[in-house]
Design a protein around this motif. Structure first.
Motif: not given
Length: 343
Positions: A84-90, A114-115, A249-250, A257-259
């Motif tokens: 979830g955090l990775a999806a939010v950051v992206i 990368l972030a 996980y990232a 997120g895109a899906r």
């Protein structure tokens, strides 16, 4: 002679019983699939099969990551929140009407990706370091980081003028990279992320089976003391396993997120449950030191087959939690039985 025949017959019955019990989960799933297919013939349609494949591809990265933690006789219950955090950051760097960073235009997708990898990698490092250096149980450590990560997500979503709202309206480039058409079969399209999942499976297979790190991981999972005596850097191996898991996980968050085309505080919620269930079904043992990449793929696939079938049967979503719980319980019981039998 009669005693020999009787004994031989008992051995055969025991072998058959062991075979049925050790493969009970697979047998149950096959029977369930056949029953669902009879009631809902569309379940075996091309569209349904492709849907199962795409769902499997989307869930594979997190399962591949968490499997390494299970090989070490641990787990990682922070996995879903890291997704979830990775999806939010992206998402925060890839939306056209940016409320988190007002005025920021969508960045080249490699930057937010990368972030997200760096952020999740740091959490993975904290998990691994705490387990390796402080000798804390992985469940306790990842429970703590699960809560911390969720708090970070909530704070992050309140930045700027977003006020905790769902993020949507992604840059088309990002969505096309992930959900663009890889190939078309009839009228059914297979998205690009299926290819990414295949690549990740191949890379993880090489890491697990052809590298010193992979051999060390299994050695530590089998017997940490013996691995130490053999010259394995146990602490470094544990930390690297958790960091590698966090990277996966990232990548899961990147795809998700895109899906789904939107991201909120609940993105990734309970994903670790499905991943753990898939790993155990696929033969990754909580006893440690056992697991195969092919088994993980099969586990994720079987789980998606059964869940898709239940959706075709219009089973209430609330019951799926109960079913998932029983699947994990049965799979772990079978796994422990195999271990005790060998012992």
């Amino acid at each position: 002679m009669d005693n020999y025949k009787a004994m031989n017959s008992k051995d055969k019955k025991r072998a058959i019983t062991d075979l049925l019990l050790n493969n009970a989960m697979y047998i149950i799933i096959v029977i369930a699939v056949i029953c669902i297919g009879i009631v809902q013939p569309k379940y075996f349609s091309l569209a349904s099969i492709v849907n199962i494949i795409t769902l499997t591809a989307a869930k594979l990265p997190i399962a591949l990551g968490i499997a390494g933690c299970i090989v070490l006789t641990g787990t990682d219950i922070s996995a879903g929140r890291q997704v979830g955090l990775a999806a939010v950051v992206i998402a925060s760097m890839s939306i056209t009407n940016n409320r988190i960073f007002p005025g920021l235009e969508p960045l080249p997708i490699i930057v937010p990706l990368l972030a997200a990898i760096v952020v999740c990698g740091l959490i993975g490092f904290v998990n691994g370091f705490s387990v390796a250096k402080f000798k804390l149980h992985p469940f306790i450590v990842t429970l703590a980081t699960q809560l911390i990560t969720y708090g970070i997500i909530l704070i992050y979503l309140k930045l700027g003028t977003n006020n905790g709202q769902t993020l949507s309206g992604f840059d088309p480039v990002y969505r096309n990279i992930v959900t663009g058409t890889l190939l078309t079969i009839g009228s059914v399209k297979i998205p690009m992320y299926v290819l990414y999942a295949i690549i990740m499976v191949a890379v993880m297979w090489v890491i697990w089976n052809k590298t010193t790190f992979g051999k060390n991981m299994f050695a530590v999972g089998s017997n940490e003391e013996a691995a130490t005596v053999s010259g394995v850097n146990v602490s470094r191996t544990i930390i690297m396993v958790f960091i590698l898991a966090a990277i996966m996980y990232a990548l899961t968050g990147f795809i998700d997120g895109a899906r789904i085309a939107s991201v909120n505080a609940n993105t990734g919620f309970n994903y670790e449950c499905d991943a753990i269930a898939a790993c155990v079904i696929g033969g990754v043992s909580f006893v440690g030191g056992t697991g195969r990449i092919s088994g993980i793929v099969i586990g994720v696939l079987l789980l998606q087959i059964i869940f898709t079938g239940l959706n075709y049967m219009s089973v209430d979503q609330n019951y799926l939690y109960i079913i998932k719980g029983f699947i994990i319980l049965i799979a772990c019981a079978i796994d422990m039985r195999k271990y005790l039998t060998k012992k």
